[in-house]
Motif scaffolding. Structure first.
Motif, PDB file in Angstrom:
ATOM      1  N   ASN A  55       0.834  -1.216   0.000  1.00 49.63           N
ATOM      2  CA  ASN A  55       0.000   0.000   0.000  1.00 49.63           C
ATOM      3  C   ASN A  55       0.863   1.258   0.000  1.00 49.63           C
ATOM      4  OD1 ASN A  55       0.769   0.557   2.696  1.00 49.63           O
ATOM      5  ND2 ASN A  55      -1.020  -0.504   3.535  1.00 49.63           N
ATOM      6  N   GLY A  56       2.167   1.100   0.078  1.00 43.78           N
ATOM      7  CA  GLY A  56       3.081   2.211  -0.111  1.00 43.78           C
ATOM      8  C   GLY A  56       3.361   3.068   1.117  1.00 43.78           C
ATOM      9  N   LEU A  57       2.613   2.874   2.198  1.00 43.99           N
ATOM     10  CA  LEU A  57       2.785   3.761   3.354  1.00 43.99           C
ATOM     11  C   LEU A  57       4.213   3.751   3.894  1.00 43.99           C
ATOM     12  CD1 LEU A  57      -0.403   3.334   5.617  1.00 43.99           C
ATOM     13  CD2 LEU A  57       0.111   5.092   3.941  1.00 43.99           C
ATOM     14  N   LEU A  58       4.849   2.586   3.875  1.00 43.25           N
ATOM     15  CA  LEU A  58       6.196   2.462   4.455  1.00 43.25           C
ATOM     16  C   LEU A  58       7.272   2.297   3.388  1.00 43.25           C
ATOM     17  CD1 LEU A  58       5.174  -0.039   7.292  1.00 43.25           C
ATOM     18  CD2 LEU A  58       5.623   2.414   7.545  1.00 43.25           C
ATOM     19  N   LEU A  59       6.885   2.520   2.139  1.00 43.38           N
ATOM     20  CA  LEU A  59       7.806   2.217   1.041  1.00 43.38           C
ATOM     21  C   LEU A  59       8.971   3.203   0.933  1.00 43.38           C
ATOM     22  CD1 LEU A  59       8.385   0.356  -1.351  1.00 43.38           C
ATOM     23  CD2 LEU A  59       6.794   1.716  -2.731  1.00 43.38           C
ATOM     24  N   ALA A  60       8.712   4.473   1.245  1.00 46.00           N
ATOM     25  CA  ALA A  60       9.772   5.484   1.058  1.00 46.00           C
ATOM     26  C   ALA A  60      11.040   5.083   1.815  1.00 46.00           C
ATOM     27  CB  ALA A  60       9.274   6.854   1.513  1.00 46.00           C
ATOM     28  N   LYS A  61      10.864   4.586   3.040  1.00 47.85           N
ATOM     29  CA  LYS A  61      12.032   4.230   3.859  1.00 47.85           C
ATOM     30  C   LYS A  61      12.715   2.960   3.378  1.00 47.85           C
ATOM     31  CE  LYS A  61      11.345   6.216   8.368  1.00 47.85           C
ATOM     32  NZ  LYS A  61      10.426   6.093   9.462  1.00 47.85           N
ATOM     33  N   GLN A  62      11.969   2.066   2.740  1.00 48.52           N
ATOM     34  CA  GLN A  62      12.521   0.734   2.485  1.00 48.52           C
ATOM     35  C   GLN A  62      12.845   0.440   1.024  1.00 48.52           C
ATOM     36  OE1 GLN A  62      11.092  -2.562   4.776  1.00 48.52           O
ATOM     37  NE2 GLN A  62       9.615  -1.294   5.856  1.00 48.52           N
ATOM     38  N   ALA A  63      12.418   1.327   0.119  1.00 47.47           N
ATOM     39  CA  ALA A  63      12.540   1.018  -1.319  1.00 47.47           C
ATOM     40  C   ALA A  63      13.979   0.680  -1.716  1.00 47.47           C
ATOM     41  CB  ALA A  63      12.012   2.185  -2.148  1.00 47.47           C
ATOM     42  N   ALA A  64      14.932   1.493  -1.284  1.00 45.29           N
ATOM     43  CA  ALA A  64      16.322   1.281  -1.707  1.00 45.29           C
ATOM     44  C   ALA A  64      16.842  -0.063  -1.192  1.00 45.29           C
ATOM     45  CB  ALA A  64      17.196   2.428  -1.220  1.00 45.29           C
ATOM     46  N   ALA A  65      16.552  -0.379   0.076  1.00 40.12           N
ATOM     47  CA  ALA A  65      17.045  -1.643   0.656  1.00 40.12           C
ATOM     48  C   ALA A  65      16.400  -2.842  -0.038  1.00 40.12           C
ATOM     49  CB  ALA A  65      16.758  -1.673   2.156  1.00 40.12           C
ATOM     50  N   LEU A  66      15.142  -2.715  -0.391  1.00 38.27           N
ATOM     51  CA  LEU A  66      14.453  -3.830  -1.063  1.00 38.27           C
ATOM     52  C   LEU A  66      15.052  -4.071  -2.446  1.00 38.27           C
ATOM     53  CD1 LEU A  66      10.829  -2.812  -0.053  1.00 38.27           C
ATOM     54  CD2 LEU A  66      11.934  -4.974   0.580  1.00 38.27           C
ATOM     55  N   ARG A  67      15.320  -2.980  -3.130  1.00 38.02           N
ATOM     56  CA  ARG A  67      15.907  -3.087  -4.477  1.00 38.02           C
ATOM     57  C   ARG A  67      17.285  -3.728  -4.396  1.00 38.02           C
ATOM     58  NH1 ARG A  67      15.494  -4.389  -9.070  1.00 38.02           N
ATOM     59  NH2 ARG A  67      16.569  -3.313 -10.732  1.00 38.02           N
ATOM     60  N   GLN A  68      18.047  -3.260  -3.427  1.00 36.78           N
ATOM     61  CA  GLN A  68      19.404  -3.783  -3.251  1.00 36.78           C
ATOM     62  C   GLN A  68      19.389  -5.272  -2.903  1.00 36.78           C
ATOM     63  OE1 GLN A  68      21.469  -1.474  -0.371  1.00 36.78           O
ATOM     64  NE2 GLN A  68      23.371  -1.489  -1.554  1.00 36.78           N
ATOM     65  N   ALA A  69      18.330  -5.671  -2.168  1.00 38.65           N
ATOM     66  CA  ALA A  69      18.244  -7.079  -1.753  1.00 38.65           C
ATOM     67  C   ALA A  69      17.821  -7.983  -2.902  1.00 38.65           C
ATOM     68  CB  ALA A  69      17.256  -7.203  -0.594  1.00 38.65           C
ATOM     69  N   GLY A  70      17.342  -7.400  -4.005  1.00 41.43           N
ATOM     70  CA  GLY A  70      17.002  -8.240  -5.161  1.00 41.43           C
ATOM     71  C   GLY A  70      15.539  -8.220  -5.568  1.00 41.43           C
ATOM     72  N   LEU A  71      14.742  -7.347  -4.950  1.00 42.44           N
ATOM     73  CA  LEU A  71      13.346  -7.234  -5.389  1.00 42.44           C
ATOM     74  C   LEU A  71      13.340  -6.592  -6.780  1.00 42.44           C
ATOM     75  CD1 LEU A  71      10.424  -7.726  -4.262  1.00 42.44           C
ATOM     76  CD2 LEU A  71      10.368  -5.282  -3.764  1.00 42.44           C
ATOM     77  N   GLU A  72      12.578  -7.204  -7.701  1.00 45.24           N
ATOM     78  CA  GLU A  72      12.640  -6.705  -9.086  1.00 45.24           C
ATOM     79  C   GLU A  72      11.509  -5.761  -9.431  1.00 45.24           C
ATOM     80  OE1 GLU A  72      14.017 -10.290 -11.698  1.00 45.24           O
ATOM     81  OE2 GLU A  72      13.358 -10.931  -9.729  1.00 45.24           O
ATOM     82  N   ARG A  73      10.314  -6.026  -8.887  1.00 43.05           N
ATOM     83  CA  ARG A  73       9.168  -5.218  -9.308  1.00 43.05           C
ATOM     84  C   ARG A  73       8.302  -4.871  -8.111  1.00 43.05           C
ATOM     85  NH1 ARG A  73       5.458  -7.260 -12.634  1.00 43.05           N
ATOM     86  NH2 ARG A  73       5.757  -9.424 -12.051  1.00 43.05           N
TER      87      ARG A  73
END
Ligand code: SF4
Length: 345
Positions: free
Chosen positions: A100-118
Motif C-alpha cells: 500500500n506504499g505507506l512504508l515504502l519510502a524508507k525501504q525502497a532502496a534496501a528492497l531493491r538492493q536485496a534483489g526485489l525486481e518489481r
C-alpha cells in the motif's frame, strides 16, 4: 523436476503469492471494513527460513514467479532480508511485491538492493480526503512519497493498482492514468470483487471493464487492446493503449474472469496454501514443515494437490443470479483464512 506440473484444467503451477503478514496499516472498505479482526496467532507465522524452504520446494515444482503480499508486507520486520533469501534461489526469475506504499519510502532502496525486481503500489484515489474516508488513513502523502522513492531506487516497471468502486473513485480514471504517466508507471484498474472481507460488496458498485473503456474512450479517443505474448498471456490484467501510446491495464475479475489461464496460488503467513482466491479451504503446509517433513514429502504434497486442482472461483460466481458478498462477517470471524488480507488479495 522433469515435466511441467499441471492441474485438471492443464494450468501449470507458475506463480506464487506469499503473504508475509495478515496485518495491515490501512482499513480499505473493500478489504477490511470492520473495527475488529481475528488475527493469525503469532506462533503460527512462518519464519523467514521456513518461507525460504517452501519457496525452494515450490520452485522445484515449477514456480518461477513469487510475489510478496500481506496484509501489508512492509509491516513484516526486516523484509529486505527475506527478499535477499528468496532472490538467491536461481529458479525464481521474477520476484515482486504488492504494497500500500505507506512504508515504502524508507525501504525502497534496501528492497531493491536485496534483489526485489518489481513493485506494485495500491493507489485507489489521488484525493487525500477520499483516502481518509475510504481507508481510514490521513497518510496519502506517504503513499506518494513511496512511489517517488521506488522510482529513485530503480524500480522501472512500476505498477499502480486501483480498485474502482462506483460512488467512490469512478470519476478518477483519467486522473489516475495521467498520474501514472507523469510518474513513469502503469495503472491497472481492478473491478471491485466480492471476495473475503468485502462484506459490503454489491453488484451495482462494480464498474465493469466495458464501462471503464467507454468512459476512457470518450475522453481519449480510440483505445486499442495490447495483445499479450509469452508470460503475459497468464497475467490477470488485460492491457490497453491510448492514441498517444500510454498503456494501462484492467483486471476484470468480476465481469470477465480469467480462471482458464490461472496459474496462481497463495500461501498465507501461517503456511496455508490456497489454490484459488475463492477457495473455501487451504492445505496446511506448516504442519509437515514443522514436523520435520523432508523436501520430497513436501514436494509430493504440492504435486498431488496441484494435480487435483479444479478451482475456477470467479467463473463460478458469474453464474449466481442474486450475487452478494461471498462471506458474512460471522463466517470471516470463525476463520480468518477467508479474509482477503490473510490470503493476499
Ligand atoms: S478466481 Fe481462482 S481460479 Fe479464477 S483467476 Fe482467481 S484465483 Fe484463479
Amino acid at each position: 523436476m522433469t515435466d511441467t506440473l499441471r492441474d485438471t484444467l492443464a494450468r501449470p503451477l507458475g506463480s506464487l503469492r506469499l503473504s508475509v503478514t495478515d496485518r495491515c496499516n490501512l482499513r480499505c472498505r473493500y478489504c477490511m471494513p470492520e473495527d475488529e479482526y481475528v488475527w493469525l496467532p503469532r506462533t503460527a507465522i512462518l519464519t523467514f527460513e521456513e518461507i525460504e524452504r517452501l519457496v525452494a520446494v515450490f520452485a522445484g515444482q515449477g514456480v518461477r514467479k513469487v510475489r510478496l503480499t500481506g496484509g501489508e508486507p512492509l509491516l513484516r520486520h526486516d523484509l529486505p532480508t527475506l527478499v535477499d533469501m528468496i532472490a538467491r534461489n536461481p529458479r525464481v526469475d521474477d520476484l515482486a511485491m504488492t504494497t500500500n506504499g505507506l512504508l515504502l519510502a524508507k525501504q525502497a532502496a534496501a528492497l531493491r538492493q536485496a534483489g526485489l525486481e518489481r513493485v506494485t503500489v495500491s493507489l485507489d484515489t489521488l484525493r487525500p480526503e477520499r483516502m481518509l474516508a475510504f481507508a481510514k488513513s490521513a497518510r496519502h502523502g506517504d503513499v506518494l512519497a513511496g512511489i517517488a522513492a521506488a522510482r529513485r531506487a530503480g524500480f522501472t516497471s512500476l505498477k499502480l493498482n486501483s480498485v474502482v468502486i462506483r460512488g467512490f473513485n469512478n470519476d478518477e480514471l483519467a486522473d489516475l492514468i495521467e498520474f501514472a504517466r507523469a510518474h513513469d508507471a502503469e495503472v491497472r484498474f481492478i473491478e471491485y470483487m466480492d471476495v473475503g472481507g468485502a462484506t459490503r460488496w454489491s453488484r451495482d458498485q462494480v464498474v465493469s471493464q466495458r464501462e471503464m473503456l467507454e468512459v476512457l474512450g470518450q475522453r481519449y479517443g480510440v483505445i486499442e487492446p495490447v495483445h499479450a505474448i509469452g508470460d503475459d498471456e497468464r497475467a490477470p490484467a488485460e492491457r490497453f493503449r491510448l492514441p498517444d501510446g500510454t498503456t494501462f491495464g484492467i483486471i476484470a475479475s468480476v465481469t470477465a474472469p480469467f480462471c482458464r489461464t490461472c496459474d496462481r496460488s497463495r500461501v498465507t503467513a501461517d503456511g496455508t496454501w490456497f489454490l484459488c482466491l475463492y477457495a473455501g479451504r487451504g492445505v496446511d503446509l506448516r504442519e509437515p514443515l514443522r514436523r520435520g517433513a523432508d523436501d520430497a514429502e513436501l514436494a509430493t504434497l504440492i504435486r498431488e494437490t496441484w494435480q487435483g486442482r479444479t478451482d475456477r472461483g470467479a467463473e463460478e460466481r458469474l453464474g449466481i443470479a442474486d450475487r452478494g458478498a461471498l462471506y458474512r462477517i460471522d463466517s470471516l470471524r470463525a476463520d480468518p483464512h477467508r479474509e482477503m488480507h490473510t490470503r493476499g488479495g
